[in-house]
Design a protein around this motif. Structure first.
Motif, PDB file in Angstrom:
ATOM      1  N   SER A 305      52.705  38.249  45.715  1.00 29.27           N
ATOM      2  CA  SER A 305      52.740  37.186  46.710  1.00 29.27           C
ATOM      3  C   SER A 305      52.088  37.629  48.016  1.00 29.27           C
ATOM      4  O   SER A 305      51.283  36.897  48.614  1.00 29.27           O
ATOM      5  CB  SER A 305      54.198  36.778  46.967  1.00 29.27           C
ATOM      6  N   ALA A 306      52.396  38.849  48.459  1.00 33.62           N
ATOM      7  CA  ALA A 306      51.821  39.368  49.707  1.00 33.62           C
ATOM      8  C   ALA A 306      50.319  39.576  49.569  1.00 33.62           C
ATOM      9  O   ALA A 306      49.550  39.277  50.490  1.00 33.62           O
ATOM     10  CB  ALA A 306      52.515  40.676  50.083  1.00 33.62           C
ATOM     11  N   PHE A 307      49.877  40.072  48.412  1.00 38.20           N
ATOM     12  CA  PHE A 307      48.455  40.341  48.202  1.00 38.20           C
ATOM     13  C   PHE A 307      47.655  39.042  48.260  1.00 38.20           C
ATOM     14  O   PHE A 307      46.614  38.961  48.918  1.00 38.20           O
ATOM     15  CB  PHE A 307      48.240  41.034  46.861  1.00 38.20           C
ATOM     16  N   ARG A 308      48.163  38.025  47.578  1.00 36.76           N
ATOM     17  CA  ARG A 308      47.451  36.735  47.583  1.00 36.76           C
ATOM     18  C   ARG A 308      47.425  36.143  48.995  1.00 36.76           C
ATOM     19  O   ARG A 308      46.434  35.524  49.398  1.00 36.76           O
ATOM     20  CB  ARG A 308      48.110  35.773  46.602  1.00 36.76           C
ATOM     21  N   LYS A 309      48.498  36.333  49.744  1.00 36.59           N
ATOM     22  CA  LYS A 309      48.565  35.787  51.097  1.00 36.59           C
ATOM     23  C   LYS A 309      47.534  36.453  52.005  1.00 36.59           C
ATOM     24  O   LYS A 309      46.909  35.792  52.845  1.00 36.59           O
ATOM     25  CB  LYS A 309      49.977  36.003  51.671  1.00 36.59           C
ATOM     26  N   VAL A 310      47.317  37.762  51.821  1.00 40.09           N
ATOM     27  CA  VAL A 310      46.373  38.499  52.664  1.00 40.09           C
ATOM     28  C   VAL A 310      44.939  38.314  52.194  1.00 40.09           C
ATOM     29  O   VAL A 310      44.028  38.065  52.991  1.00 40.09           O
ATOM     30  CB  VAL A 310      46.741  40.005  52.694  1.00 40.09           C
ATOM     31  N   GLU A 311      44.710  38.429  50.871  1.00 41.36           N
ATOM     32  CA  GLU A 311      43.351  38.457  50.332  1.00 41.36           C
ATOM     33  C   GLU A 311      42.866  37.107  49.809  1.00 41.36           C
ATOM     34  O   GLU A 311      41.667  36.923  49.595  1.00 41.36           O
ATOM     35  CB  GLU A 311      43.251  39.501  49.204  1.00 41.36           C
ATOM     36  N   GLY A 312      43.796  36.204  49.550  1.00 41.57           N
ATOM     37  CA  GLY A 312      43.403  34.893  49.037  1.00 41.57           C
ATOM     38  C   GLY A 312      43.182  34.860  47.539  1.00 41.57           C
ATOM     39  O   GLY A 312      42.867  33.794  46.980  1.00 41.57           O
ATOM     40  N   ILE A 313      43.297  35.984  46.877  1.00 46.87           N
ATOM     41  CA  ILE A 313      43.170  36.081  45.423  1.00 46.87           C
ATOM     42  C   ILE A 313      44.247  37.018  44.909  1.00 46.87           C
ATOM     43  O   ILE A 313      44.874  37.743  45.680  1.00 46.87           O
ATOM     44  CB  ILE A 313      41.771  36.594  44.991  1.00 46.87           C
ATOM     45  N   SER A 314      44.453  37.015  43.593  1.00 50.05           N
ATOM     46  CA  SER A 314      45.460  37.885  43.005  1.00 50.05           C
ATOM     47  C   SER A 314      44.932  39.321  42.935  1.00 50.05           C
ATOM     48  O   SER A 314      43.714  39.548  42.998  1.00 50.05           O
ATOM     49  CB  SER A 314      45.826  37.409  41.603  1.00 50.05           C
ATOM     50  N   PRO A 315      45.823  40.297  42.768  1.00 48.65           N
ATOM     51  CA  PRO A 315      45.370  41.691  42.633  1.00 48.65           C
ATOM     52  C   PRO A 315      44.397  41.885  41.469  1.00 48.65           C
ATOM     53  O   PRO A 315      43.398  42.606  41.600  1.00 48.65           O
ATOM     54  CB  PRO A 315      46.668  42.462  42.411  1.00 48.65           C
ATOM     55  N   LYS A 316      44.674  41.256  40.318  1.00 51.58           N
ATOM     56  CA  LYS A 316      43.801  41.413  39.154  1.00 51.58           C
ATOM     57  C   LYS A 316      42.436  40.792  39.410  1.00 51.58           C
ATOM     58  O   LYS A 316      41.401  41.326  38.982  1.00 51.58           O
ATOM     59  CB  LYS A 316      44.468  40.814  37.922  1.00 51.58           C
ATOM     60  N   GLU A 317      42.404  39.670  40.112  1.00 51.49           N
ATOM     61  CA  GLU A 317      41.120  39.053  40.460  1.00 51.49           C
ATOM     62  C   GLU A 317      40.349  39.953  41.425  1.00 51.49           C
ATOM     63  O   GLU A 317      39.124  40.082  41.329  1.00 51.49           O
ATOM     64  CB  GLU A 317      41.361  37.679  41.097  1.00 51.49           C
ATOM     65  N   TYR A 318      41.063  40.580  42.332  1.00 53.44           N
ATOM     66  CA  TYR A 318      40.421  41.494  43.279  1.00 53.44           C
ATOM     67  C   TYR A 318      39.801  42.684  42.551  1.00 53.44           C
ATOM     68  O   TYR A 318      38.663  43.075  42.829  1.00 53.44           O
ATOM     69  CB  TYR A 318      41.444  41.992  44.308  1.00 53.44           C
ATOM     70  N   ILE A 319      40.542  43.253  41.590  1.00 51.60           N
ATOM     71  CA  ILE A 319      40.037  44.408  40.834  1.00 51.60           C
ATOM     72  C   ILE A 319      38.790  44.019  40.042  1.00 51.60           C
ATOM     73  O   ILE A 319      37.794  44.750  40.010  1.00 51.60           O
ATOM     74  CB  ILE A 319      41.136  44.947  39.896  1.00 51.60           C
ATOM     75  N   ALA A 320      38.845  42.839  39.406  1.00 55.10           N
ATOM     76  CA  ALA A 320      37.693  42.378  38.620  1.00 55.10           C
ATOM     77  C   ALA A 320      36.481  42.155  39.510  1.00 55.10           C
ATOM     78  O   ALA A 320      35.351  42.527  39.165  1.00 55.10           O
ATOM     79  CB  ALA A 320      38.058  41.098  37.871  1.00 55.10           C
ATOM     80  N   LEU A 321      36.705  41.559  40.677  1.00 53.42           N
ATOM     81  CA  LEU A 321      35.611  41.313  41.611  1.00 53.42           C
ATOM     82  C   LEU A 321      35.029  42.626  42.125  1.00 53.42           C
ATOM     83  O   LEU A 321      33.810  42.787  42.229  1.00 53.42           O
ATOM     84  CB  LEU A 321      36.120  40.456  42.780  1.00 53.42           C
ATOM     85  N   HIS A 322      35.920  43.570  42.430  1.00 53.91           N
ATOM     86  CA  HIS A 322      35.473  44.875  42.919  1.00 53.91           C
ATOM     87  C   HIS A 322      34.665  45.608  41.843  1.00 53.91           C
ATOM     88  O   HIS A 322      33.644  46.239  42.153  1.00 53.91           O
ATOM     89  CB  HIS A 322      36.689  45.721  43.325  1.00 53.91           C
ATOM     90  N   ALA A 323      35.100  45.500  40.580  1.00 51.40           N
ATOM     91  CA  ALA A 323      34.378  46.149  39.485  1.00 51.40           C
ATOM     92  C   ALA A 323      32.982  45.548  39.322  1.00 51.40           C
ATOM     93  O   ALA A 323      31.993  46.251  39.083  1.00 51.40           O
ATOM     94  CB  ALA A 323      35.174  46.019  38.197  1.00 51.40           C
ATOM     95  N   LEU A 324      32.894  44.224  39.476  1.00 51.90           N
ATOM     96  CA  LEU A 324      31.601  43.554  39.354  1.00 51.90           C
ATOM     97  C   LEU A 324      30.663  43.985  40.479  1.00 51.90           C
ATOM     98  O   LEU A 324      29.476  44.255  40.243  1.00 51.90           O
ATOM     99  CB  LEU A 324      31.806  42.033  39.390  1.00 51.90           C
ATOM    100  N   GLU A 325      31.194  44.066  41.702  1.00 55.78           N
ATOM    101  CA  GLU A 325      30.369  44.477  42.833  1.00 55.78           C
ATOM    102  C   GLU A 325      29.859  45.901  42.630  1.00 55.78           C
ATOM    103  O   GLU A 325      28.718  46.225  42.958  1.00 55.78           O
ATOM    104  CB  GLU A 325      31.179  44.387  44.125  1.00 55.78           C
ATOM    105  N   THR A 326      30.710  46.761  42.050  1.00 54.16           N
ATOM    106  CA  THR A 326      30.328  48.152  41.805  1.00 54.16           C
ATOM    107  C   THR A 326      29.185  48.229  40.797  1.00 54.16           C
ATOM    108  O   THR A 326      28.250  49.021  40.938  1.00 54.16           O
ATOM    109  CB  THR A 326      31.533  48.954  41.288  1.00 54.16           C
TER     110      THR A 326
END
Length: 329
Positions: A305-326
């Motif tokens: 809940s806190a992660f989505r509130k700060v980042e606007g996406i879920s932790p798993k979505e963030y990891i996937a996005l970060h992996a794609l950017e890498t």
């Protein structure tokens, strides 16, 4: 009065636990060292104006300030020169006279009713031979002391009176309203009337500057001591550790950051977690939930809940996005 003239009191186990928790924020304290602290710690109460140590005396104890405030001073040509001010959740002793090897170059006096928890330096010397954790913690305490002393010495030598005043507000938040002005003036090497004039002038500065200084102090504490990892942390306990009234801490975070304390804390935890996720090995060896627990979150749902509130996406979505950017780099 010499240290040996004091009537030491039975120590409250809760006060020793408080010291242990504070030490653990620097480095994990072993169970054996915890047991030794409980067995050998002493307690001392001082009234305002009562000396812990006289200049030229021998220092036999290292103390932790549980409550109150003390200052050290030296007398030179009938002038008192304040060398440091210490408040609750800080260690205090005579560095020049520590371990009772030579007379102290400074006196230490309580400027508020104070409660101290102490350990005899003979025990410290014995424990240094046995406990790496104690050596590490004491080294960090000394490093912080010398860093502050060096910064203050630099400002006193080349900074003007206003710069010294601002340094004090930043490094000792809350004390300008708490301690007598003549003591602070001596600490900053200026006349009391000069300090009073500067304080009056600075009172018109934007309030957000004072809020920013408090927030910066909190962030420094988080970075250096990893306080944000404590799962039980509350604004009251953090305010006590920093020597800031809880209402002022809450007001500063709200005004400067536009956040509640809980959201401010979670934002810091998430930023720390993102740094951990940037290390390739971490996700191979840990789940994101375990990393979140290490960062101070107490539950999976609270973290998500806190992660989505700060980042606007879920932790798993963030990891996937970060992996794609890498991959695209």
């Amino acid at each position: 009065m010499a240290e040996t003239d004091f009537k030491y009191l039975p120590v409250n186990p809760a006060d020793v636990e408080h010291v242990i928790q504070f030490m653990s924020m620097v480095y994990p304290v072993s169970q054996e060292l915890m047991n030794e602290l409980h067995a050998h710690a002493i307690c001392l109460r001082l009234e305002s104006g009562e000396h812990l140590l006289r200049q030229g005396g021998l220092c036999h104890y290292m103390y932790f300030i549980r409550e109150g405030a003390l200052l050290a001073y030296s007398e030179h040509k009938k002038k008192k020169i304040t060398t440091y001010i210490s408040v609750e959740n800080e260690f205090v002793s005579s560095l020049s006279g520590l371990y009772a090897q030579q007379p102290s170059l400074e006196a230490i006096v309580a400027v508020e009713p104070s409660l101290l928890v102490g350990v005899h330096t003979d025990k410290l010397l014995e424990w240094y031979q046995r406990f790496f954790d104690l050596n590490f913690i004491v080294r960090k305490v000394y490093e912080a002391y010398y860093r502050d002393a060096q910064e203050r010495a630099h400002l006193v030598r080349i900074g003007n009176a206003t710069e010294r005043y601002r340094y004090f507000l930043k490094s000792k938040p809350g004390l300008i309203e708490r301690l007598p002005l003549e003591l602070i003036a001596s600490f900053l090497d200026m006349k009391p009337e000069t300090l009073a004039r500067i304080r009056k002038q600075q009172a018109v500065m934007p309030r957000d500057a004072a809020h920013a200084a408090i927030v910066a102090h909190v962030e420094q504490c988080f970075r250096q001591e990893k306080t944000f990892k404590r799962k039980s942390i509350k604004i009251g306990s953090l305010a006590e550790q920093l020597g800031i009234p809880a209402y002022k801490l809450s007001q500063a975070i709200n005004a400067h950051c536009g956040l509640s304390f809980k959201d401010f804390l979670n934002q810091f935890r998430i930023n720390y977690l993102k740094q951990q996720l940037a290390e390739p090995d971490n996700l191979q060896n840990f789940t994101i939930e375990s990393l979140a627990l290490q960062a101070g979150f107490t539950s999976r749902s609270g973290f998500y809940s806190a992660f989505r509130k700060v980042e606007g996406i879920s932790p798993k979505e963030y990891i996937a996005l970060h992996a794609l950017e890498t991959q695209l780099i």
